[in-house]
Design a protein around this motif. Structure first.
Motif, PDB file in Angstrom:
ATOM      1  N   VAL A 131       0.821  -1.205   0.000  1.00  0.00           N
ATOM      2  CA  VAL A 131       0.000   0.000   0.000  1.00  0.00           C
ATOM      3  C   VAL A 131       0.854   1.253   0.000  1.00  0.00           C
ATOM      4  O   VAL A 131       2.011   1.249   0.398  1.00  0.00           O
ATOM      5  N   SER A 132       0.251   2.342  -0.435  1.00  0.00           N
ATOM      6  CA  SER A 132       0.827   3.673  -0.316  1.00  0.00           C
ATOM      7  C   SER A 132      -0.214   4.561   0.348  1.00  0.00           C
ATOM      8  O   SER A 132      -1.408   4.450   0.067  1.00  0.00           O
ATOM      9  N   GLY A 133       0.240   5.425   1.233  1.00  0.00           N
ATOM     10  CA  GLY A 133      -0.681   6.330   1.906  1.00  0.00           C
ATOM     11  C   GLY A 133      -0.416   6.486   3.382  1.00  0.00           C
ATOM     12  O   GLY A 133      -0.932   7.411   4.013  1.00  0.00           O
ATOM     13  N   GLY A 134       0.375   5.578   3.960  1.00  0.00           N
ATOM     14  CA  GLY A 134       0.753   5.698   5.354  1.00  0.00           C
ATOM     15  C   GLY A 134      -0.387   5.527   6.330  1.00  0.00           C
ATOM     16  O   GLY A 134      -1.500   5.139   5.966  1.00  0.00           O
ATOM     17  N   VAL A 135      -0.106   5.841   7.584  1.00  0.00           N
ATOM     18  CA  VAL A 135      -1.095   5.674   8.646  1.00  0.00           C
ATOM     19  C   VAL A 135      -2.309   6.562   8.405  1.00  0.00           C
ATOM     20  O   VAL A 135      -3.450   6.150   8.630  1.00  0.00           O
TER      21      VAL A 135
END
Length: 298
Positions: free
Chosen positions: A119-123
């Protein structure tokens, strides 16, 4: 949406992702080695399981979110035999492409189906269900997993066969790491020339220097109120995670004989920065290291 999901790995990313599946109407059975993480996920509606094997026993889909390839492969050794034949395994961890392909092969040999879907986008993206998923594996498996991925994020791209999701992830983060260093160096240069942060931002954000590292995750306080720079660099995407991803990219660069001097240099710089910042600072905080080192050289 029906069916049971087993979610293994309920840390800062996994817990909100599992909670999004609960909100979407899925029954989610979760497990984590850290009791506090399991308790927190239970508060969001995840049914706690005493072991990973117990969590997967009657699941239709198994989602994993773990720190490294060795953890994924070690877990697969434990749980593939506990799952029902034909169960779909979706690994959302960011791991080496070779490890991802090995995980696919082990799942196939055990009579399972699989996707790598980092995934990309973080917490922040996990909490807001706005993640981007990069998937590798079969078209049929991707189509089956798509409702789950859409419940946890805003975009899912099928990148190709086994390992292709991981390949897309490390390529994307190599771009991000290099661009963050370039933006940070430009701001430090601007400071030395008497240029205000706002003036440089106003020009570059509407000119050819525009990029995500500038317009969304600006490394200096002021121009972008939501950026970590305005929270003393408390992480959205921790320096240690960027260092890990760039390390994976560097391994792939060397293995493939690719000429990628900037990618290798970015990996080197973030590795040094992460030794100090670890998981406590956002990766954009590297601007302070660049500024400090510039002062030493002046």
């Amino acid at each position: 949406m029906s069916g049971t999901v087993a979610f293994i790995g309920l840390g800062h990313m996994g817990s909100p992702m599992a909670a999004s599946l609960v909100k979407a109407g899925r029954r989610v059975q979760g497990h984590d080695l850290v009791p506090a993480a399991l308790d927190a996920a239970a508060g969001a509606g995840v049914e706690p399981a005493a072991s990973a094997a117990e969590a997967v026993a009657d699941a239709d889909v198994v989602v994993t979110m773990l720190p490294a390839g060795r953890h994924v492969l070690g877990l697969y050794d434990d749980i593939l035999a506990a799952a029902r034949p034909g169960t779909l395994f979706v690994d959302c961890s960011t791991i080496d492409v070779a490890d991802a392909r090995t995980a696919h092969e082990r799942a196939r040999a055990a009579g399972m189906r699989s996707l790598d879907a980092p995934v990309s986008g973080g917490v922040v993206g996990a909490e807001a269900a706005t993640l981007t998923f990069m998937a590798g594996g079969g078209e049929t498996e991707f189509t089956e997993a798509l409702p789950l991925l859409e419940a946890m994020g805003k975009k899912a791209v099928h990148c190709g066969g086994p390992g292709a999701g991981q390949a897309a992830k490390i390529c994307n983060n190599m771009i991000l790491g290099v661009s963050m260093i370039a933006v940070s160096e430009a701001f430090v240069l601007g400071e030395s020339l008497g240029l205000s942060h706002q003036a440089l931002f106003d020009v570059a954000s509407t000119a050819s220097g525009q990029c995500w590292a500038l317009s969304v995750n600006c490394p200096v306080p002021g121009p972008v109120p939501a950026s970590p720079a305005n929270r003393d660099y408390r992480p959205g995407f921790a320096a240690s995670l960027m260092a890990k991803d760039l390390g994976l990219a560097a391994n792939a660069v060397r293995a493939g004989g690719v000429q990628a001097e900037l990618g290798l240099k970015a990996a080197e710089l973030f590795a040094v920065y992460a030794e100090r910042a670890g998981a406590t600072e956002d990766f954009s905080g590297i601007v302070r290291t660049i500024r400090d080192q510039s002062g030493e050289q002046a």
